[in-house]
Design an enzyme around this catalytic site. Structure first.
Site, PDB file in Angstrom:
ATOM      1  N   GLU A   1       0.829  -1.213   0.000  1.00 33.77           N
ATOM      2  CA  GLU A   1       0.000   0.000   0.000  1.00 33.77           C
ATOM      3  C   GLU A   1       0.861   1.260   0.000  1.00 33.77           C
ATOM      4  O   GLU A   1       0.409   2.319  -0.409  1.00 33.77           O
ATOM      5  CB  GLU A   1      -0.941   0.021   1.218  1.00 33.77           C
ATOM      6  CG  GLU A   1      -2.216  -0.752   0.977  1.00 33.77           C
ATOM      7  CD  GLU A   1      -3.293  -0.510   2.041  1.00 33.77           C
ATOM      8  OE1 GLU A   1      -3.050   0.213   3.017  1.00 33.77           O
ATOM      9  OE2 GLU A   1      -4.385  -1.082   1.878  1.00 33.77           O
TER      10      GLU A   1
ATOM     11  N   HIS B   1       8.175 -26.960  -1.970  1.00 33.81           N
ATOM     12  CA  HIS B   1       7.553 -28.064  -2.706  1.00 33.81           C
ATOM     13  C   HIS B   1       6.391 -27.574  -3.563  1.00 33.81           C
ATOM     14  O   HIS B   1       5.595 -28.370  -4.053  1.00 33.81           O
ATOM     15  CB  HIS B   1       7.096 -29.145  -1.721  1.00 33.81           C
ATOM     16  CG  HIS B   1       8.253 -29.722  -0.953  1.00 33.81           C
ATOM     17  ND1 HIS B   1       8.871 -30.900  -1.291  1.00 33.81           N
ATOM     18  CD2 HIS B   1       8.942 -29.233   0.113  1.00 33.81           C
ATOM     19  CE1 HIS B   1       9.875 -31.130  -0.454  1.00 33.81           C
ATOM     20  NE2 HIS B   1       9.937 -30.135   0.406  1.00 33.81           N
TER      21      HIS B   1
ATOM     22  N   LYS C   1     -14.274  -0.307  -3.774  1.00 34.84           N
ATOM     23  CA  LYS C   1     -15.378   0.114  -2.904  1.00 34.84           C
ATOM     24  C   LYS C   1     -16.455   0.829  -3.711  1.00 34.84           C
ATOM     25  O   LYS C   1     -17.647   0.585  -3.530  1.00 34.84           O
ATOM     26  CB  LYS C   1     -14.859   1.056  -1.815  1.00 34.84           C
ATOM     27  CG  LYS C   1     -13.967   0.396  -0.788  1.00 34.84           C
ATOM     28  CD  LYS C   1     -13.609   1.385   0.305  1.00 34.84           C
ATOM     29  CE  LYS C   1     -12.476   0.870   1.159  1.00 34.84           C
ATOM     30  NZ  LYS C   1     -11.929   1.886   2.042  1.00 34.84           N
TER      31      LYS C   1
END
Ligand code: PA5
Length: 444
Positions: free
Chosen positions: A299, A320, A435
């Site tokens: 951010e 793995h 949003k």
């Protein structure tokens, strides 16, 4: 006391140059970035660049008083006494710091701090099944909760809190529910502040000048951690010590771990074209510390189409799965290893007469010894054979004090690194896009 050191030994060309910096010689190739980071340091300390109204975290550890810690501890003690479960409601910077510290310390805590409530998180996603299960569990469990939202308007925690508040009021009655809720939010604005005032909840303030991802050392992290039984005094002491070391007007390049880390990653990003920083560990206790770090760096730096993409992996598990790509795929990465020198517990691998599993070559060895060799072998393979520069952050201990140092180190280096690449490390305009769409689709 220093509890970690940067080991540039597997850092290839960049690591060699940084080793010279530590020795007091500055390679010419690094001089332009040196200047940028020194300017970034000035920006952080003098507030001379965009984002300067969000620099409250820089001196925050030094400003935390014993009285404020005592107040938090007293309230936390009250909550500890009456809850089997403590629900911590929040998302992003209002959640990750707490989880990072708690998960890193959990094994010690579960042994040492019997009687601590189990911490359960809510409001960090919108899963209906998870929420249903949580409410069901709380039907038969004594619980307290804290709701954390700086803005006081974030959808995920607001919805979770609406549900939990209704549950709590039904279970305990409104009066007792008020005593079981703490709200941590802005000092004056936001829906949560209005609600908390209306209901008379105990409230702690997230300072205006501290952004969510830099807020773990405010009540945002300190209160829930205290309820969970973490020694917040030691956590703050670690951060204070690191803060004292890093906030100097003149960078001493031979010792300033924050500037060294910022320089190293910025060199690899801007000169060598690395696009991804992979934070790895060899101990699952570091999983959420990497999650916290990803938010902090992602951010802070990921804007204006710039920034190293922060990613993480847990080894040897992910050797793995992702190991193949890291070793052999696109050369995108620098790798940073959170490495722990010491191990408190003792587990020795037994000898087996029949040796049917063929593992007698490690008989008599401690598991931590095998893990350390796996780490060394991985660093060698990824760097020397795979061409991935690997930096090791070597911790000599894992406790509250050490994590406090680490938190402040990452925060300061992030501020330096963000400013050095000419972005404002303290805003997050891109978070709004999803949003806006979500609200439109929900008909808000
Ligand atoms: O770092 C940030 O600012 C964000 O990640 C916020 O912490 C997150 O969006 C939650 O915001 P709030 O605390 O306002 O609910």
């Amino acid at each position: 006391m220093e509890v970690f050191r940067l080991d540039f030994g597997f850092g290839l060309q960049a690591g060699k140059m940084l080793a010279e910096v530590v020795e007091g010689n500055f390679p010419e190739a690094l001089l332009p970035l040196k200047e940028k980071i020194e300017q970034a340091n000035k920006n952080l300390l003098e507030g001379t660049a965009p984002g300067s109204d969000f620099l409250g975290w820089v001196n925050l550890p030094a400003e935390i008083t014993d009285a404020s810690l005592q107040e938090i501890l007293a309230k936390a003690e009250e909550f500890r006494a009456k809850s089997q479960v403590f629900v911590c409601v929040g998302i992003g910077g209002s959640y990750l710091g707490t989880r990072a510290v708690l998960e890193a310390l959990k094994p010690q805590l579960s042994a040492a701090k019997k009687g601590s409530p189990t911490v359960i998180y809510a409001g960090h996603h919108l899963s209906e099944d998870y929420t249903h299960e949580l409410l069901e569990l709380l039907d038969n469990t004594d619980y307290t909760l804290c709701v954390i939202s700086k803005s006081g308007t974030t959808t995920e925690p607001a919805v979770a809190f609406r549900l939990l508040r209704a549950h709590m009021e039904k279970k305990y009655g409104k009066g007792e529910a008020r005593k079981r809720i703490v709200a941590i939010t802005d000092k004056a604005k936001g829906a949560l502040k209005t609600l908390a005032d209306e209901e008379g909840y105990t409230t702690y303030v997230v300072p205006d000048n501290v952004g969510g991802r830099y807020s773990v050392l405010t009540p945002v992290g300190l209160f829930p951690l205290a309820v969970a039984g973490v020694n917040i005094t030691d956590l703050v002491a670690g951060a204070k010590d690191k803060c004292r070391k890093l906030t100097s007007a003149q960078i001493d390049w031979t010792r300033h771990s924050g500037a060294q880390y910022a320089l190293y990653r910025q060199y690899l990003y801007s000169v060598e074209g690395k696009k991804v920083e992979l934070m790895v560990n060899f101990d699952p206790r570091f999983f959420y510390l990497s999650e916290w770090w990803k938010q902090l760096y992602g951010e802070s730096e990921g804007k204006q189409h710039k920034g190293l993409f922060p990613s993480s992996a847990g080894f040897t598990t992910d050797l793995h799965s992702l190991g193949q790509y890291i070793q052999d795929g696109e050369r995108l990465f620098l790798e940073t290893v959170l490495s722990l020198d010491n191990c408190d517990k003792h587990v020795e691998i037994p000898s087996d007469e029949s040796n049917l599993d063929g593992m007698n070559f490690v008989a008599g060895k401690r598991l931590s010894y095998v893990n350390a060799k796996a780490e060394e072998g991985t660093c060698l393979a990824h760097s020397e054979e795979g061409g991935v520069p690997v930096l090791r952050i070597q911790l000599s201990q894992l406790n509250e004090y050490a994590i406090g140092q680490l938190i402040y180190f990452f925060e300061y280096a992030c501020g330096l690194s963000g400013y050095a690449m000419d972005v404002n490390p303290f805003d997050q305009p891109g978070v709004e896009a999803y949003k806006k769409n979500m609200f439109r689709l929900l008909g808000k």
